[in-house]
Scaffold this motif. Structure first.
Motif, PDB file in Angstrom:
ATOM      1  N   SER A 153       0.881  -1.167   0.000  1.00 33.86           N
ATOM      2  CA  SER A 153       0.065  -0.063  -0.125  1.00 33.86           C
ATOM      3  C   SER A 153       0.801   1.107   0.107  1.00 33.86           C
ATOM      4  CB  SER A 153      -0.896   0.281   1.119  1.00 33.86           C
ATOM      5  OG  SER A 153      -1.698  -1.059   1.263  1.00 33.86           O
ATOM      6  N   THR A 158      -6.597   0.928  -5.942  1.00 30.55           N
ATOM      7  CA  THR A 158      -7.062   2.232  -6.000  1.00 30.55           C
ATOM      8  C   THR A 158      -6.015   3.104  -6.655  1.00 30.55           C
ATOM      9  OG1 THR A 158      -8.507   1.628  -3.891  1.00 30.55           O
ATOM     10  CG2 THR A 158      -7.785   4.155  -4.377  1.00 30.55           C
ATOM     11  N   ALA A 159      -4.702   2.731  -6.204  1.00 35.09           N
ATOM     12  CA  ALA A 159      -3.775   3.752  -6.864  1.00 35.09           C
ATOM     13  C   ALA A 159      -3.723   3.469  -8.473  1.00 35.09           C
ATOM     14  CB  ALA A 159      -2.390   3.289  -6.584  1.00 35.09           C
ATOM     15  N   LEU A 166     -12.418   7.267   0.606  1.00 28.86           N
ATOM     16  CA  LEU A 166     -11.436   6.554   1.277  1.00 28.86           C
ATOM     17  C   LEU A 166     -11.757   6.510   2.682  1.00 28.86           C
ATOM     18  CD1 LEU A 166      -8.423   8.596  -0.446  1.00 28.86           C
ATOM     19  CD2 LEU A 166      -8.964   6.209  -0.684  1.00 28.86           C
ATOM     20  N   ILE A 216      -3.861   8.887  -8.531  1.00 30.80           N
ATOM     21  CA  ILE A 216      -2.791   9.070  -7.243  1.00 30.80           C
ATOM     22  C   ILE A 216      -1.542   8.884  -7.528  1.00 30.80           C
ATOM     23  CG2 ILE A 216      -2.318   7.919  -5.205  1.00 30.80           C
ATOM     24  CD1 ILE A 216      -5.167   7.338  -4.542  1.00 30.80           C
ATOM     25  N   TRP A 243      -0.541  12.569  -7.140  1.00 26.83           N
ATOM     26  CA  TRP A 243      -0.204  12.876  -5.913  1.00 26.83           C
ATOM     27  C   TRP A 243       1.342  12.910  -5.517  1.00 26.83           C
ATOM     28  CZ3 TRP A 243      -4.570  10.589  -2.105  1.00 26.83           C
ATOM     29  CH2 TRP A 243      -5.809  10.974  -2.755  1.00 26.83           C
ATOM     30  N   ILE A 251     -12.461  10.551  -4.594  1.00 25.29           N
ATOM     31  CA  ILE A 251     -12.187   9.025  -4.120  1.00 25.29           C
ATOM     32  C   ILE A 251     -12.567   8.855  -2.745  1.00 25.29           C
ATOM     33  CG2 ILE A 251     -10.288   7.323  -3.882  1.00 25.29           C
ATOM     34  CD1 ILE A 251      -8.582   8.875  -5.585  1.00 25.29           C
ATOM     35  N   LEU A 302      -4.138   7.910   5.678  1.00 30.22           N
ATOM     36  CA  LEU A 302      -4.723   7.135   4.644  1.00 30.22           C
ATOM     37  C   LEU A 302      -3.807   6.249   4.149  1.00 30.22           C
ATOM     38  CD1 LEU A 302      -6.093  10.197   2.538  1.00 30.22           C
ATOM     39  CD2 LEU A 302      -7.399   8.527   4.126  1.00 30.22           C
ATOM     40  N   ASN A 303      -4.433   4.810   3.773  1.00 29.31           N
ATOM     41  CA  ASN A 303      -3.682   3.683   3.344  1.00 29.31           C
ATOM     42  C   ASN A 303      -4.255   3.459   1.874  1.00 29.31           C
ATOM     43  OD1 ASN A 303      -2.080   3.291   5.765  1.00 29.31           O
ATOM     44  ND2 ASN A 303      -1.352   1.309   4.312  1.00 29.31           N
ATOM     45  N   ILE A 304      -3.639   3.624   0.905  1.00 29.42           N
ATOM     46  CA  ILE A 304      -4.087   3.341  -0.596  1.00 29.42           C
ATOM     47  C   ILE A 304      -3.617   2.053  -1.140  1.00 29.42           C
ATOM     48  CG2 ILE A 304      -4.312   4.311  -2.897  1.00 29.42           C
ATOM     49  CD1 ILE A 304      -5.181   6.328  -0.553  1.00 29.42           C
ATOM     50  N   TYR A 316       1.065   4.866   2.126  1.00 29.28           N
ATOM     51  CA  TYR A 316       0.696   5.470   3.445  1.00 29.28           C
ATOM     52  C   TYR A 316       0.954   7.076   3.065  1.00 29.28           C
ATOM     53  CZ  TYR A 316       0.648   7.561   8.007  1.00 29.28           C
ATOM     54  OH  TYR A 316       0.474   8.493   8.994  1.00 29.28           O
ATOM     55  N   THR A 342      -6.961   5.396 -10.441  1.00 27.68           N
ATOM     56  CA  THR A 342      -7.151   7.000 -10.158  1.00 27.68           C
ATOM     57  C   THR A 342      -5.981   7.423 -10.444  1.00 27.68           C
ATOM     58  OG1 THR A 342      -6.351   6.905  -7.994  1.00 27.68           O
ATOM     59  CG2 THR A 342      -8.550   6.271  -8.322  1.00 27.68           C
TER      60      THR A 342
END
Length: 221
Positions: free
Chosen positions: A118, A166-167, A146, A172, A176, A144, A160-162, A120, A170
């Motif tokens: 993930s 999801t990464a 979350l 991210i 990001w 998103i 948050l943990n992605i 963080y 999207t």
């Protein structure tokens, strides 16, 4: 209304100045346009925008000065990738949480680190929005849905943990980074609960809701 489950990503194809505000043209080759009509709502990085024209794998939306001032949209550039979600249907599987597409404020990415598979991430949000957050609560970031792993109220941080899915689905991984601005929408239920508890009092003037407030509202015996 939306769920915060991103369907696809699109690309800003054009940004046109029109009468003092802006019209965007969004290129979305992976979108199913079969059920898209003029006047439909599509969330773009969490902002509910109305379709005003449809082209070849593209659609246009008008953006008011209010939206420009309250979101990250004023920083968007041609070529940017944005998260897209069409408005939910009554038959839609509700996979995220209730999302209105109304941005409450802009957050800033403060920290990014690997956490096993993930990512963080810590995001600093406006102080006045912290009271709507909770450990394991819901928050919308760039559209998103979350779950907050933890909150750090003294620093106005949500943690948050992605997960990899999801990464990958999207923007991210592409947009990001530390210092990046992101659109924040707090949990709609928390916002209306505050208004219910405070009655006619201006919710924005309240610093917190105490146990006494909850007791008076009948939440304690």
């Amino acid at each position: 209304m939306f769920t915060g489950i991103i369907e696809i990503t699109g690309t800003i194809k054009a940004i046109n100045q029109v009468g003092g505000d802006v019209q965007l043209v969004i290129y979305a080759p992976d979108m199913d346009f079969g059920d898209v009509q003029l006047g439909d709502s599509i969330a773009s990085n969490g902002i509910c925008l109305t379709v005003v024209s449809i082209g070849n794998q593209t659609y246009a939306v008008d953006v008011s000065r209010e939206t420009l001032s309250k979101s990250t949209l004023h920083q968007w550039r041609v070529g940017d990738t944005i998260n897209l979600e069409k408005a939910m249907l009554p038959t839609t599987r509700f996979g995220g949480h209730i999302v209105a597409g109304h941005v409450d404020g802009v957050g800033v990415v403060q920290h990014i680190a690997k956490d096993a598979r993930s990512i963080y991430i810590e995001i600093k949000i406006p102080a006045e929005l912290m009271r709507y957050t909770a450990d394991k609560g819901s928050i919308t970031v760039d559209g998103i849905s979350l779950t907050t792993n933890a909150i750090k109220p003294e620093q106005n941080l949500v943690c948050l943990n992605i997960i990899p899915h999801t990464a990958e689905r999207t923007n991210i991984a592409r947009h990001w980074s530390v210092g990046a601005l992101v659109n924040i929408e707090v949990d709609l239920v928390a916002r209306y609960l505050e208004r219910l508890l405070l009655g006619q009092k201006d919710a924005k003037s309240a610093t917190n809701i105490t146990e006494e407030t909850l007791a008076k509202a009948g939440f304690y015996l």
